[in-house]
Design a protein around this motif. Structure first.
Motif, short mmCIF file in Angstrom:
data_model
loop_
_atom_site.label_atom_id
_atom_site.label_comp_id
_atom_site.label_asym_id
_atom_site.label_seq_id
_atom_site.Cartn_x
_atom_site.Cartn_y
_atom_site.Cartn_z
N ASP A 23 0.85 -1.20 0.00
CA ASP A 23 0.00 0.00 0.00
C ASP A 23 0.89 1.25 0.00
O ASP A 23 1.69 1.44 0.91
N LYS A 28 -0.96 4.99 6.23
CA LYS A 28 -1.58 3.68 6.50
C LYS A 28 -1.22 3.21 7.91
O LYS A 28 -0.18 3.59 8.47
N GLY A 363 -7.02 3.12 4.96
CA GLY A 363 -5.68 2.59 5.15
C GLY A 363 -5.43 1.99 6.51
O GLY A 363 -4.30 1.92 6.98
#
Length: 394
Positions: A23, A28, A363
């Motif tokens: 990601d 996140k 996230g």
């Protein structure tokens, strides 16, 4: 050769870790995989571990094999850590294993040899690897009631009612402390009742204690296990040094067996060594050598205990802060279970849809079933986690 193989299933926890790493979003938050992180989001090397490593580097004279049982000084230290002063201590024997997962598998294979028709009873829910490991050894696995999703508490009455039905071919797998994944532990009264039922019904207690020191304290977290060790004739234990020594990648664990006599104990230990020879042969030495040094050196042990207590205190503060932040944001006490639970994890009981929304839209990464790794939180992330939960309708 391999064209007939079906595609493998993704690991429900490790696959989340892979997705998190891929990601690209800078903000996140990984609350999935079970590791402790400090306020900077790092999983630190403990001070006592670092010092022990330096001593080993300067004094260790060989990297030769250590034997099927691993480091015998480590084995004794782990048995003493859990059982010193109990009635079963004198006839307990340990075998070093590649992590607690290795201990689980070796003990499962031992059960299959000793009682092929055994049924292993695990909690509902339980650690994600309990069922696969037991079934891979060829054992039948069934579940006993444990967790009430609405109240986020243990249903001790239902649990004990099922335990009362067990018999001599049954194995009761218990979490020693800091239940994974729920964070909800049984009371000491329940441990006492289980000890009574063990003696009257004849089933075998199997304790998995992977988080000792992350709940109420190092010795306090072993209190239930020690109740059994003062009451029953036989038991088996899987223990880990991943969390309380921070030795995740060193794969340091132990399988402990206790028979009705020392002769039976050593027979069982010998069978584990036979099985080790045909699987991994010998466990890795480095982590065990570190733990053995720390537990047998008063200064290093004191350093380790102080740091472990600090980690424990921080997890408790995170729980309090998380519950307080949820209460302030929602005007509700429905998230107060965070401060009631113990150890690294709590189960939020979020649906798969909401877990996916947390990941995709905010996230925030949780594993399936909604397990949240409180010990992976940074204080600076608490408000973002609370806002994300509210946004998805938690």
């Amino acid at each position: 050769m391999f064209e007939r193989l079906s595609a493998p299933k993704q690991d429900p926890i490790l696959s989340i870790s892979v997705a998190f790493k891929e990601d690209p979003r800078p903000n996140k938050i990984d609350l999935g995989i079970g590791v402790y992180r400090n306020s900077e989001g790092q999983t630190p090397i403990m001070a006592a571990v670092r010092e022990a490593q330096l001593v080993l580097a300067n004094t260790q004279q060989s990297k030769s094999y250590v034997g099927l049982a691993g480091d015998e000084v480590f084995n004794k230290a782990m048995v003493d850590l859990l059982l010193q002063g109990t009635k079963l201590h004198s006839r307990a024997a340990g075998v070093q294993t590649p992590g607690a997962s290795g201990a689980l598998r070796m003990l499962a294979d031992l059960l299959k040899q000793a009682r092929p028709d055994a049924t292993v009873w695990i909690s509902s829910p339980s650690y994600v690897n309990h069922r696969p490991v037991m079934e891979a050894a060829g054992l039948t696995v069934k579940e006993y009631p444990y967790f009430i999703a609405e109240t986020k508490a243990v249903d001790e009455a239902a649990m004990l009612a099922q335990v009362e039905q067990l018999g001599e071919s049954d194995v009761l797998l218990l979490h020693g402390c800091c239940h994974n994944p729920t964070g909800a532990d049984i009371s000491l009264d329940a441990w006492k009742r289980i000890a009574e039922l063990t003696n009257s019904k004849g089933f075998l207690p199997f304790v998995d204690i992977a988080y000792q020191g992350f709940g109420d304290g190092l010795m306090e977290d072993a209190a239930g296990l020690r109740i059994l060790a003062d009451s029953v004739e036989e038991m088996i234990i899987a223990t880990s040094c991943s969390k309380n020594f921070g030795l995740y990648r060193e794969r340091t664990g132990a399988a402990i067996v206790i028979g009705k006599t020392m002769e039976e104990t050593m027979k069982a230990r010998g069978r584990i060594l036979e099985m080790a020879r045909s699987t991994y042969t010998m466990p890795p030495d480095h982590g065990a050598a570190i733990v053995a040094m720390i537990l047998n050196n008063p200064q290093l042990k004191e350093t380790w205990l102080t740091e472990l207590q600090d980690m424990n205190a921080r997890i408790k503060r995170l729980r309090e802060q998380l519950a307080t932040a949820f209460q302030a944001a929602t005007g509700s006490d429905r998230f107060d279970y965070f401060k009631r639970h113990k150890g690294m994890f709590s189960v939020t009981s979020l649906s798969d849809e909401k877990i996916a929304m947390l990941r995709q839209e905010h996230g925030v990464y949780l594993v399936g079933g909604g397990r949240l790794n409180v010990a992976g939180l940074r204080e600076s992330d608490i408000d973002a986690v609370v806002k994300a939960f509210i946004a998805v309708g938690a």
